[in-house]
Enzyme design. Structure first.
Site, PDB file in Angstrom:
ATOM      1  N   ASP A  11       0.797  -1.261   0.047  1.00  0.00           N
ATOM      2  CA  ASP A  11       0.054  -0.004   0.062  1.00  0.00           C
ATOM      3  C   ASP A  11       0.832   1.270   0.046  1.00  0.00           C
ATOM      4  OD1 ASP A  11      -2.083  -1.842   0.221  1.00  0.00           O
ATOM      5  OD2 ASP A  11      -2.088  -1.732   2.347  1.00  0.00           O
ATOM      6  N   LYS A  14       1.830   2.153  -5.222  1.00  0.00           N
ATOM      7  CA  LYS A  14       2.412   1.721  -6.426  1.00  0.00           C
ATOM      8  C   LYS A  14       1.399   1.754  -7.686  1.00  0.00           C
ATOM      9  CE  LYS A  14       2.502  -2.502  -4.276  1.00  0.00           C
ATOM     10  NZ  LYS A  14       2.191  -2.112  -3.023  1.00  0.00           N
ATOM     11  N   GLY A  38      -4.516  -4.386  -3.886  1.00  0.00           N
ATOM     12  CA  GLY A  38      -5.432  -3.256  -4.073  1.00  0.00           C
ATOM     13  C   GLY A  38      -4.684  -2.022  -4.196  1.00  0.00           C
ATOM     14  N   HIS A  39      -4.808  -1.824  -5.799  1.00  0.00           N
ATOM     15  CA  HIS A  39      -4.182  -0.735  -6.219  1.00  0.00           C
ATOM     16  C   HIS A  39      -4.898   0.383  -6.433  1.00  0.00           C
ATOM     17  CE1 HIS A  39      -0.398  -3.577  -7.040  1.00  0.00           C
ATOM     18  NE2 HIS A  39      -0.729  -3.581  -5.862  1.00  0.00           N
ATOM     19  N   GLN A 223       1.922  -6.220  -3.259  1.00  0.00           N
ATOM     20  CA  GLN A 223       2.630  -6.474  -1.835  1.00  0.00           C
ATOM     21  C   GLN A 223       3.838  -5.684  -1.805  1.00  0.00           C
ATOM     22  OE1 GLN A 223       1.423  -9.808  -3.704  1.00  0.00           O
ATOM     23  NE2 GLN A 223      -0.407  -8.699  -2.991  1.00  0.00           N
TER      24      GLN A 223
END
Ligand code: GDP
Ligand code: IMO
Ligand code: MG
Length: 422
Positions: A11, A14, A38-39, A223
């Protein structure tokens, strides 16, 4: 090939950075993980969180690859595609996403097993995203899993059913409350049918040919280094290789082809899930940073744990990845604090001091260096010259400590809120 990687516990921002720089590339390619990622990306004041879809998706001329090292849940992916099309009706993801035939499937029972293992006292609770990631990767290593390319074989259905029945029986015996086997199985096979609209191919060949033709590829890490299966804070890690070397194995591209390695870090640290976190803040300041930085998981909504920037861990992450440029995000979130701290060393129980560490011993005491805080209105800042001196001093300090340049500084979630520093 250039690569973007998280250097902390995920988080770091990215998605935002990749959305921005992907216009300079022909291909963006996810090489690890699955829908545990979760981007978040902000576009035209709207916001979307991508889980499996590469973050270059908004660039019409960019081909987006879901690479061999990933694990793909067709049910979750189908929902994500629906959501993406709602977000931007002009996109045609079936035309610019290709999927590796060698990527592994996450099956519905993998998700259920993940929930079971997280909740059962007989297992270590990791604090996973409950997306069945570890279960898919472990079945891959056991050589019992199915790959995307298998969906074209005549015995695909029976092979899936064999696994589903076996794993379902195990969960039934363990008295887990379960949806019907028929419902999860139907949902899975329906989603697999939609997946067939995408080109499922030998992505290694497509990408290596593209490189030979002079095209540019951006590897998208999900990640981060401290969650890497080998180098992270095991067992509180994810189940894939999150580092630069993982991009090569996950995409089938030679290390000789790597150029720039962008390492992303926040100006502080966050972590979701369990595990060691030496600089964690348990006080009101931690709450203040969480709320100002909107530090709630993009994927699960869980509050993120907050701590000061951890240089021993960051140095380790820069080292194992061979980072060439640091991308520092969320400096705006610390604005207004009179002073900010950075952990420069750990003091171990025996009194020795460490300046770099991938182990992060539970008992390590962080030694903090306090620096002058900065205060500025970052919301409309357009020029690097407007950055407060305290912040540029902070950046110089990081460059000296990490021995790499700060290539970019992100000062807000918006697409334009970033400065190219070098
Ligand atoms: P990722 O998983 O590395 O892509 O990061 P996430 O999207 O999960 O979390 C990063 C969060 O920070 C998202 O909500 C972004 O919109 C937001 N963000 C990214 N860069 C910045 C920044 O420089 N400042 C602020 N305030 N928010 C940022
Ligand atoms: P992005 O790509 C932050 C964490 C989970 C848990 C551990 C294992 O958005 O940075 P898993 O579901 O992978 O088995 O969970 O890893 N985790 C993440 N934390 N960002 C992520 O992805 C994460 N993906 C997994 O919280 O601690
Ligand atoms: Mg995220």
């Amino acid at each position: 090939m250039d690569i973007v990687l998280g250097l902390q516990w995920g988080d770091e921002g990215k998605g935002k950075f990749i959305d921005l720089i992907s216009e300079n590339y022909d291909i963006t390619a996810r090489f690890n993980g699955g829908s545990n990622a979760g981007h978040s990306i902000e576009r035209n004041v709207k916001r979307i969180t991508l889980k499996m879809i590469p973050s270059g998706i908004f660039m019409k001329n960019v081909l987006n690859v879901i690479g061999t090292g990933t694990v793909l849940d067709p049910v979750s992916f189908k929902k994500e595609i629906v959501n993406l099309k709602k977000f931007d009706e002009t996109l045609q993801p079936e035309k610019n996403i290709i999927i590796s035939r060698k990527a592994h499937f996450v099956l519905p029972t993998h998700r259920l097993l993940d929930i079971f293992m997280e909740e059962s006292p007989e297992y270590t609770t990791i604090g996973t995203t409950k997306n069945g990631i570890a279960q898919a990767y472990s079945n891959k290593i056991l050589r019992q899993n199915l790959r995307v390319g298998d969906m074209f074989s005549s015995d695909f259905k029976s092979r899936v059913e064999q696994i589903l029945e076996r794993e379902y029986k195990f969960l039934e015996k363990a008295n887990m409350e379960l949806p019907s086997l028929e419902s999860i199985s139907n949902e899975f096979f329906e989603a697999v049918e939609s997946l067939k609209q995408f080109d499922c191919t030998e992505t290694e060949i497509v990408m290596n040919k593209a490189l030979s033709d002079g095209k540019k590829i951006l590897g998208e890490g999900s990640q981060a280094a401290m969650l890497d299966i080998d180098h992270g804070t095991y067992p509180y890690v994810t189940s894939s290789s999150t580092i630069a070397a993982g991009a090569c194995s996950g995409l089938g591209i030679s290390p000789k082809k790597i150029g720039e390695i962008y390492g992303i870090a926040k100006a502080y640290c966050t972590r979701v899930g369990n595990g060691v976190f030496p600089t964690e803040l348990f006080d009101e300041l931690g709450d203040e940073i969480r709320s100002k930085g909107n530090e709630f998981g993009s994927n699960t909504g869980r509050p993120r744990r907050i701590g000061w920037l951890d240089l021993p861990a960051l140095k380790y992450a820069v080292m194992i990845n061979g980072v060439t440029q640091l991308v520092l995000t969320k400096a705006d979130v610390l604005s207004g604090l009179k002073s900010v701290a950075v952990c420069t060393h750990y003091e171990l129980e025996d009194g020795t001091v460490e300046s770099i560490s991938g182990i992060l011993p539970e008992t390590a005491k962080p030694i903090l260096k306090w620096m002058n805080g900065w205060n500025a209105d970052f919301s409309n800042m357009k020029n690097v010259d407007e950055l407060p001196k305290e912040l540029t001093d902070f950046l110089s300090f990081l460059e000296a400590e990490l021995e790499i340049p700060v290539g970019y500084l992100s000062i807000g979630p918006g697409r334009e809120q970033i400065f190219k520093m070098k």
